[in-house]
Design an enzyme around this catalytic site. Structure first.
Site: not given
Length: 324
Positions: A55, A229
């Protein structure tokens, strides 16, 4: 904040029901904004923070180290390491830097998993990781080698819980069986793309697939496997007119589900985002949302989902909304 438990070393790991994702911290989200979000999340009782060693390498000038490095600075400045559950990932970083992705992702060999742990721990300023994920599938490396690499980190006390992300259900099951047969700690959490809307048949997501019914069914029968999720709010598409639905979700089923989602939100005096988050937490199996926010205001909206009470009838309406 309500706590959930991830199965793992020492009898399990308590985590907040909402997990804070930090994908763009240090790139699109600057230091000041990221620190404010992290402060607010922990003040609200949040403990679970998610990052990765990738990231955000795809942002102009990004290397993949930015999020972990920023988190490390925040952890040090707030002396917060013992108050948070820290998760990161390995396996998806381009190797060498700038190489075509995902064809040249670093993979999940024993050497990469061990080296990735050392590098992430250094950037985060910690001697251990609470949760360590296999980020994307690596079918070049035998599952036996990957399971052994992750399991060894747990047995050595360097990692508390191991998991996988963006894996097919059969790969998750196979890796867990291999680890169990070898007497090693196995993956006990899985992080996958998931949201209230369902993708149209045949929709493609590349190496970041939407969760499958098969994986949800497998988790339903495996009490030690927690499901998380990501991309749960579709980058704002539920509530912002300037954010159209991703093409993979643009079909008639979504039209019907969005209509019922709006009805339920109005009845509860809540936002659609809040209902989506509450629905995930009430699911069977329950799904812990990984929040992708870029401001404290967005985070506060998400925190409001914890105050919603979806009764069985509302859940039933939401679940069956896509049926003609």
């Amino acid at each position: 904040m309500e706590l959930r438990t991830l199965a793992g070393a020492g009898g399990g790991l308590a985590v907040s029901a909402l997990c804070l994702g930090t994908m763009h911290f240090g790139t699109k989200v600057d230091r000041r904004s990221a620190f404010a979000i992290l402060d607010r999340f922990t003040e609200a009782g949040g403990t679970f923070i998610d990052t990765a060693n990738t990231y955000a390498f795809w942002v102009a000038g990004g290397t993949g180290a930015e999020s972990e490095e920023l988190l490390g600075r925040w952890l040090a400045s707030r002396r917060a390491r013992d108050r948070v559950v820290l998760a990161t990932k390995v396996g998806a970083l381009p190797d060498p830097p700038g190489a075509a992705w995902p064809r040249h992702a670093e993979g999940l060999s024993h050497a990469v998993v061990r080296a990735g742990f050392a590098a992430s721990a250094r950037r985060l300023g910690t001697d251990h990781l609470d949760v360590y994920y296999a980020h994307i599938e690596d079918r070049r490396t035998p599952l036996e080698a990957t399971a052994a690499a992750f399991g060894s980190l747990v047995t050595e006390g360097l990692v508390r819980v191991v998991g996988c992300s963006n894996h097919a259900a059969w790969r998750v099951a196979a890796a867990r069986e291999i680890a169990s047969a070898a007497g090693l700690p196995r993956f006990t959490c899985v992080q996958q793309r998931h949201t209230y809307l369902r993708p149209r048949p045949g929709a493609e997501f590349g190496v970041n697939p939407h969760i499958s019914d098969e994986l949800l069914d497998y988790a339903r029968e495996e009490p030690d496997l927690a499901v998380l999720g990501y991309s749960v709010l579709l980058s704002g598409a539920y509530t912002r007119v300037d954010r159209p639905l991703p093409d993979q979700y643009d079909h008639a089923d979504s039209t019907r589900r969005l209509a019922v989602l709006a009805e339920v939100a109005d009845e509860l005096g809540a936002t659609r985002n809040q209902v989506v988050l509450a629905w995930l937490l009430r699911g069977d199996p329950p799904v812990l949302p990984v929040l992708g926010v870029s401001s404290v205001a967005q985070l506060d909206e998400c925190l409001g989902a914890l105050e919603l009470e979806l009764d069985d009838e509302l859940v039933r309406r939401l679940d069956h909304a896509g049926q003609p």
